[in-house]
Scaffold this motif. Structure first.
Motif, PDB file in Angstrom:
ATOM      1  N   ALA A   1      -1.619 -30.658  13.746  1.00 15.90           N
ATOM      2  CA  ALA A   1      -0.653 -30.846  12.659  1.00 15.90           C
ATOM      3  C   ALA A   1      -1.170 -31.868  11.645  1.00 15.90           C
ATOM      4  O   ALA A   1      -0.727 -31.904  10.507  1.00 15.90           O
ATOM      5  CB  ALA A   1       0.676 -31.329  13.248  1.00 15.90           C
ATOM      6  N   ASN A   2      -2.119 -32.688  12.077  1.00 18.48           N
ATOM      7  CA  ASN A   2      -2.525 -33.835  11.253  1.00 18.48           C
ATOM      8  C   ASN A   2      -3.481 -33.470  10.121  1.00 18.48           C
ATOM      9  O   ASN A   2      -4.088 -32.399  10.114  1.00 18.48           O
ATOM     10  CB  ASN A   2      -3.179 -34.887  12.146  1.00 18.48           C
ATOM     11  CG  ASN A   2      -2.169 -35.391  13.160  1.00 18.48           C
ATOM     12  OD1 ASN A   2      -0.960 -35.380  12.879  1.00 18.48           O
ATOM     13  ND2 ASN A   2      -2.636 -35.778  14.322  1.00 18.48           N
ATOM     14  N   LEU A   3      -3.619 -34.420   9.217  1.00 15.44           N
ATOM     15  CA  LEU A   3      -4.473 -34.204   8.057  1.00 15.44           C
ATOM     16  C   LEU A   3      -5.948 -34.164   8.469  1.00 15.44           C
ATOM     17  O   LEU A   3      -6.674 -33.237   8.134  1.00 15.44           O
ATOM     18  CB  LEU A   3      -4.215 -35.338   7.059  1.00 15.44           C
ATOM     19  CG  LEU A   3      -4.891 -35.278   5.723  1.00 15.44           C
ATOM     20  CD1 LEU A   3      -4.409 -34.080   4.927  1.00 15.44           C
ATOM     21  CD2 LEU A   3      -4.612 -36.561   4.928  1.00 15.44           C
TER      22      LEU A   3
ATOM     23  N   ALA B   1       0.372 -27.550   7.931  1.00 14.19           N
ATOM     24  CA  ALA B   1      -0.050 -26.931   9.196  1.00 14.19           C
ATOM     25  C   ALA B   1       1.141 -26.202   9.796  1.00 14.19           C
ATOM     26  O   ALA B   1       2.236 -26.766   9.895  1.00 14.19           O
ATOM     27  CB  ALA B   1      -0.548 -28.002  10.154  1.00 14.19           C
ATOM     28  N   VAL B   2       0.942 -24.938  10.137  1.00 11.12           N
ATOM     29  CA  VAL B   2       2.051 -24.153  10.676  1.00 11.12           C
ATOM     30  C   VAL B   2       1.703 -23.716  12.098  1.00 11.12           C
ATOM     31  O   VAL B   2       0.684 -23.069  12.330  1.00 11.12           O
ATOM     32  CB  VAL B   2       2.356 -22.921   9.794  1.00 11.12           C
ATOM     33  CG1 VAL B   2       3.605 -22.209  10.306  1.00 11.12           C
ATOM     34  CG2 VAL B   2       2.528 -23.317   8.346  1.00 11.12           C
ATOM     35  N   ARG B   3       2.570 -24.112  13.010  1.00 10.65           N
ATOM     36  CA  ARG B   3       2.403 -23.722  14.406  1.00 10.65           C
ATOM     37  C   ARG B   3       3.263 -22.476  14.614  1.00 10.65           C
ATOM     38  O   ARG B   3       4.469 -22.493  14.312  1.00 10.65           O
ATOM     39  CB  ARG B   3       2.918 -24.864  15.274  1.00 10.65           C
ATOM     40  CG  ARG B   3       2.781 -24.667  16.757  1.00 10.65           C
ATOM     41  CD  ARG B   3       3.498 -25.816  17.449  1.00 10.65           C
ATOM     42  NE  ARG B   3       3.300 -25.814  18.878  1.00 10.65           N
ATOM     43  CZ  ARG B   3       4.166 -26.304  19.749  1.00 10.65           C
ATOM     44  NH1 ARG B   3       5.310 -26.828  19.322  1.00 10.65           N
ATOM     45  NH2 ARG B   3       3.923 -26.281  21.041  1.00 10.65           N
TER      46      ARG B   3
ATOM     47  N   TYR C   1      -2.032 -22.363  11.786  1.00 12.23           N
ATOM     48  CA  TYR C   1      -2.580 -22.104  10.456  1.00 12.23           C
ATOM     49  C   TYR C   1      -2.663 -23.447   9.750  1.00 12.23           C
ATOM     50  O   TYR C   1      -1.712 -24.232   9.815  1.00 12.23           O
ATOM     51  CB  TYR C   1      -1.643 -21.209   9.644  1.00 12.23           C
ATOM     52  CG  TYR C   1      -1.519 -19.793  10.155  1.00 12.23           C
ATOM     53  CD1 TYR C   1      -0.789 -19.518  11.310  1.00 12.23           C
ATOM     54  CD2 TYR C   1      -2.115 -18.736   9.472  1.00 12.23           C
ATOM     55  CE1 TYR C   1      -0.656 -18.210  11.767  1.00 12.23           C
ATOM     56  CE2 TYR C   1      -1.988 -17.429   9.924  1.00 12.23           C
ATOM     57  CZ  TYR C   1      -1.259 -17.176  11.072  1.00 12.23           C
ATOM     58  OH  TYR C   1      -1.123 -15.901  11.537  1.00 12.23           O
ATOM     59  N   ARG C   2      -3.777 -23.686   9.089  1.00 11.08           N
ATOM     60  CA  ARG C   2      -3.879 -24.927   8.304  1.00 11.08           C
ATOM     61  C   ARG C   2      -4.209 -24.556   6.854  1.00 11.08           C
ATOM     62  O   ARG C   2      -5.207 -23.885   6.580  1.00 11.08           O
ATOM     63  CB  ARG C   2      -4.958 -25.839   8.898  1.00 11.08           C
ATOM     64  CG  ARG C   2      -4.502 -26.471  10.205  1.00 11.08           C
ATOM     65  CD  ARG C   2      -5.619 -27.209  10.890  1.00 11.08           C
ATOM     66  NE  ARG C   2      -6.245 -28.238  10.079  1.00 11.08           N
ATOM     67  CZ  ARG C   2      -5.773 -29.489   9.911  1.00 11.08           C
ATOM     68  NH1 ARG C   2      -4.656 -29.856  10.513  1.00 11.08           N
ATOM     69  NH2 ARG C   2      -6.419 -30.343   9.158  1.00 11.08           N
TER      70      ARG C   2
ATOM     71  N   TYR D   1       4.408 -28.460   9.393  1.00 11.49           N
ATOM     72  CA  TYR D   1       4.093 -29.883   9.216  1.00 11.49           C
ATOM     73  C   TYR D   1       3.388 -30.097   7.884  1.00 11.49           C
ATOM     74  O   TYR D   1       2.535 -29.285   7.498  1.00 11.49           O
ATOM     75  CB  TYR D   1       3.156 -30.352  10.332  1.00 11.49           C
ATOM     76  CG  TYR D   1       3.767 -30.224  11.712  1.00 11.49           C
ATOM     77  CD1 TYR D   1       4.385 -31.318  12.319  1.00 11.49           C
ATOM     78  CD2 TYR D   1       3.728 -29.007  12.397  1.00 11.49           C
ATOM     79  CE1 TYR D   1       4.957 -31.204  13.572  1.00 11.49           C
ATOM     80  CE2 TYR D   1       4.306 -28.881  13.655  1.00 11.49           C
ATOM     81  CZ  TYR D   1       4.919 -29.986  14.237  1.00 11.49           C
ATOM     82  OH  TYR D   1       5.491 -29.864  15.474  1.00 11.49           O
ATOM     83  N   LEU D   2       3.762 -31.183   7.215  1.00 11.23           N
ATOM     84  CA  LEU D   2       3.025 -31.570   6.020  1.00 11.23           C
ATOM     85  C   LEU D   2       2.334 -32.890   6.334  1.00 11.23           C
ATOM     86  O   LEU D   2       3.004 -33.881   6.654  1.00 11.23           O
ATOM     87  CB  LEU D   2       3.971 -31.743   4.830  1.00 11.23           C
ATOM     88  CG  LEU D   2       3.327 -32.366   3.590  1.00 11.23           C
ATOM     89  CD1 LEU D   2       2.355 -31.400   2.919  1.00 11.23           C
ATOM     90  CD2 LEU D   2       4.365 -32.847   2.600  1.00 11.23           C
TER      91      LEU D   2
END
Ligand code: GLA
Length: 761
Positions: free
Chosen positions: A63-65, A175-177, A96-97, A130-131
């Protein structure tokens, strides 16, 4: 202003061998993004991205940058992963990022500058978004959530990100889980879009009906992502029958972000009324308008004197234990006494009948209920015979429409206790049925089944119900697993039937579900393959020394009613799963029941599924009020009673409001469902939007439902619509329990509403 779309460049195909090329391309993308940023000076600008980096598996770090995603694959987010050559990967996760440079110009000239909307693609089945490492939204329920998995495939996903969480003019990672349950999986349908909200976008209204001591509506004006705004709120309460304005409220309000502005409107349920609420935004002129029908009660109060509400008949097989509760309303304390009670049968003063009768035949006796205000007497018959189960359609409760797979012993007891406390048991509701979700994960070594940890004592629960004269229903299916993925009875039919007997089960809902796999494996698609599994269980449950009402579940497209009788089903589903919306109730109740009365008879009832009034939810998050309007709820109950259907309440009874209690406890309405002739209604006439469904009753009268299934109100002449050549002597309004005078026969039937008549000749 025209919307200008800035399409991000193609994301590069990344592979380990080509890292340099990847870095070059990435530089190019950043440059392109900067260009996009320069162009992004229009208020309604949207940044669209249709490629992302993709990896199957699950790791919350993703999820992280700052994640090394250099080995990730490139994917088109407008189409599911399996359609692009990635493995189908069922019951699992993928990420997906999107690496995106978000230009400050996106919000610089926008109406609102403190947030952006991130509209991600649709997800098959559930997502979390997540952003830069921060969760900003999610749709559907993951298997790890409190009440288990619930997919939300065809749903648009708009998430709000705070402007301060965005790295303006720099790279951000969305980021999409995604969790996929089966079949196709992943993001699809639309690209990822990012834009600044327009003025007053994000303003909405929520109208909620409450019943806590008194009846009232709360009106909340909500501001999801706008800067604080001002507007005018207008509330008008109107009498739907006379058109008269009953109440108005006009208010200037400020709507702050994240803090709804609330107005409370009390009302009474003795009239048919509606509420019209309008919010007009001062700055933009945007108008939001909502209209709600207010609940109204037609059922008169029960008299204080005793009144029997049960059908005067009960069927049992010879030698089977009798468990029966007389349904009597009236002030307590009340005492029941019987004369000519057959030997072997006892009735307590509270009205719980137990015992057994060994010989076939009709046993008739008199039962009297007496309290300080008066008494009532009923001539009651116990019909004993191998085919006498289910003399009238079963009335009770089932856990599915409220609790889904999250049902537990505690919840069942709460609803059963409320069934008694709120007087529903005094109106004949006596089955307490659990649906799917009670089964342990594995069978015992001897093949017997147990309940899971949510039911610490199945026997204790059933004894508790029996002590109160209530009956208990259970759920299984002929496949290896049930529809909810729990253990089914395949190969263990005998063990299960014996266990049901040991526990004291009175009702079995036997659902088709995964038995389809057996047909597939054996490539046996004939009629016999539908009947076989139901016949097998029928034999075992009929071998038990107790009566188990046998309810057959729905089976895909195959019509269970054609062969339900052959399997000695006591009822069978005649429709797929119901939902609490008009379109489904209309399809399930009206269209799918047309022409089916010939398949229904005493002890073998058509069942268009459980009721969707009150607070429902299927275990998908919190319970909520049914989405049916009050008019639609009257139509639902009217139709189900006409159809001689099983009357299984699908809501949480503990939190049932007075409106729903009155809707379910109208003794004249329920008497039609329980009529001893057992004739299901037919569609006898159709005139445009007006449908007339009627059935003959044991006393020679007819029950007539006049329904407006259209989307506009209609004026009708009730008398002219009665489907009989004989002159009517008495036309009785069954809901209001009063005979109609001539001048009351011309009336308006609101859209999706009805009138319910009993006509005597
Ligand atoms: C099927 C049935 C429902 C319910 C669920 C349980 O969908 O039609 O009524 O029993 O299974 O999983």
């Amino acid at each position: 202003m025209a919307t200008k779309e800035v399409r991000a460049a193609q994301w590069c195909e990344i592979n380990r061998k080509n890292l340099i090329e990847y870095l070059m391309k990435k530089l190019f993308i950043v440059a392109l993004m900067a260009l996009a940023g320069l162009q992004a000076n229009a208020q309604t600008q949207t940044l669209s991205v249709d490629k992302a980096l993709f990896k199957q598996g699950d790791n919350m770090e993703w999820a992280n940058l700052d994640v090394d995603d250099s080995s990730w694959s490139s994917i088109d987010v407008k189409s599911q992963w399996d359609k692009q050559g990635f493995p189908a990967h069922n019951n699992d996760y993928a990420w997906y990022r999107f690496r995106i440079n978000i230009p400050k110009s996106l919000i610089q000239n926008a109406d609102q500058q403190n947030a952006v909307i991130i509209n991600i693609p649709r997800a098959d089945d559930v997502d979390e978004c997540y952003l830069n490492g921060k969760l900003i939204g999610g749709t559907g329920f993951l298997p790890t959530s409190k009440n288990g998995f619930v997919g939300a495939v065809n749903v648009d996903r708009y998430y709000v990100a705070d402007a301060k969480d965005i790295h303006w003019d720099k790279e951000n990672v969305v980021a999409v889980r995604v969790y996929n349950r089966g079949g196709s999986g992943g993001l699809f349908y639309n690209p990822l879009n990012i834009y600044a909200p327009k003025a007053a976008e994000g303003i909405s209204m929520r109208l909620t009906d409450y019943n806590e001591g008194k009846q009232y509506y709360t009106i909340e004006v909500i501001n999801d992502y706008a800067t604080s705004t001002n507007g005018k709120l207008e509330v008008v309460m109107t009498d739907r029958e006379t058109g008269a304005v009953v109440k108005t409220i006009n208010k200037k309000i400020t709507v702050k972000r994240g803090k709804p502005t609330m107005v409370t409107v009390p009302y009474t349920m003795d009239k048919m009324q509606k509420l019209t609420v309008t919010y007009t935004d001062a700055k933009t002129g945007k108008v939001i308008k909502e209209e709600k029908q207010l609940k109204y009660v037609l059922t008169p109060d029960d008299p204080v004197t005793p009144r029997f509400n049960n059908a005067p008949v009960f069927g049992v097989r010879p030698g089977s234990p009798i468990i029966y509760r007389f349904a009597v309303t009236g002030e307590r304390p009340m005492k029941l006494t019987c004369s000519n009670l057959p030997e072997g049968v006892q009735v307590t003063e509270e009205g719980v009948m137990t015992g057994k009768l060994d010989k076939d035949g009709d046993y008739t006796f008199t039962v009297t209920a007496e309290n300080a205000k008066g008494k009532d007497t009923q001539i009651f018959t116990i019909k004993v015979g191998a085919d006498k189960i289910g003399q009238t359609p079963p009335m009770g409760w089932n856990s599915w429409n409220c609790w889904g797979l999250s049902v537990s012993q505690e919840k069942v007891i709460a609803s059963a206790q409320a069934l008694i406390d709120k007087g529903l048991a005094d109106h004949g509701y006596c089955y307490i049925n659990i649906d799917d979700g009670w089964e342990a994960a594995e069978r015992n070594p001897d093949g017997t089944i147990e309940a899971n940890e949510k039911f610490p004592s199945m026997k204790g629960l059933i004894d508790w119900l029996h002590d109160r004269g209530l009956k208990f229903g259970i759920y299984s299916g002929p496949g290896a697993t049930t529809c909810g993925g729990y253990l089914g009875s395949l190969g263990y039919e005998k063990e299960d039937a014996e266990k049901y007997n040991e526990w004291g089960v009175d009702y079995l809902k036997y659902d088709w579900c995964s038995y389809e796999n057996v047909r597939r494996e054996t490539n046996d698609w004939g009629f016999a393959s539908c009947i076989r599994p139901y016949l097998l269980m029928q034999q075992y449950i009929r071998q038990q020394p107790r009566d188990i009402f046998y309810s057959l579940g729905p089976l895909g497209g195959t019509q269970v009613y054609l062969w339900g009788l052959y399997c000695d089903g006591d009822s069978w589903r005649t429709a797929p799963d119901i939902e609490d919306d008009w379109a489904t109730v209309y399809r399930v109740g009206f269209r799918l029941q047309e022409g089916l009365s010939k398949y229904s008879s005493v002890g073998h009832w058509n069942d268009p599924d459980m009721l969707v009034v009150g607070k429902v939810g299927w275990g998908r998050g919190d319970l909520r009020e049914t989405r049916l309007t009050p008019d639609e709820q009257y139509t639902h109950i009217t139709l189900w009673t006409l159809l001689a259907s099983n009357m299984l309440i699908g809501c949480d009874i503990e939190h049932m409001d007075d409106f729903t209690v009155k809707l379910l406890c109208n003794n004249e309405v329920n008497a039609i469902n329980q009529d001893m002739l057992g004739k299901q209604a037919d569609l006898t006439k159709k005139d445009g939007d007006i449908e007339i469904w009627s059935r003959p009753l044991a006393d020679g009268s007819i029950a007539v439902g006049i329904f407006n299934v259209g989307d506009v109100d209609h004026e009708v002449d009730l008398k002219a619509l009665i489907p009989s050549d004989k002159p009517a002597k008495v036309i009785r309004d069954v809901w209001r329990q009063k005979n109609l005078a001539d001048e009351e026969l011309k009336c308006n039937i609101p859209l999706h509403g009805c009138r319910y008549l009993k006509v005597t000749f």
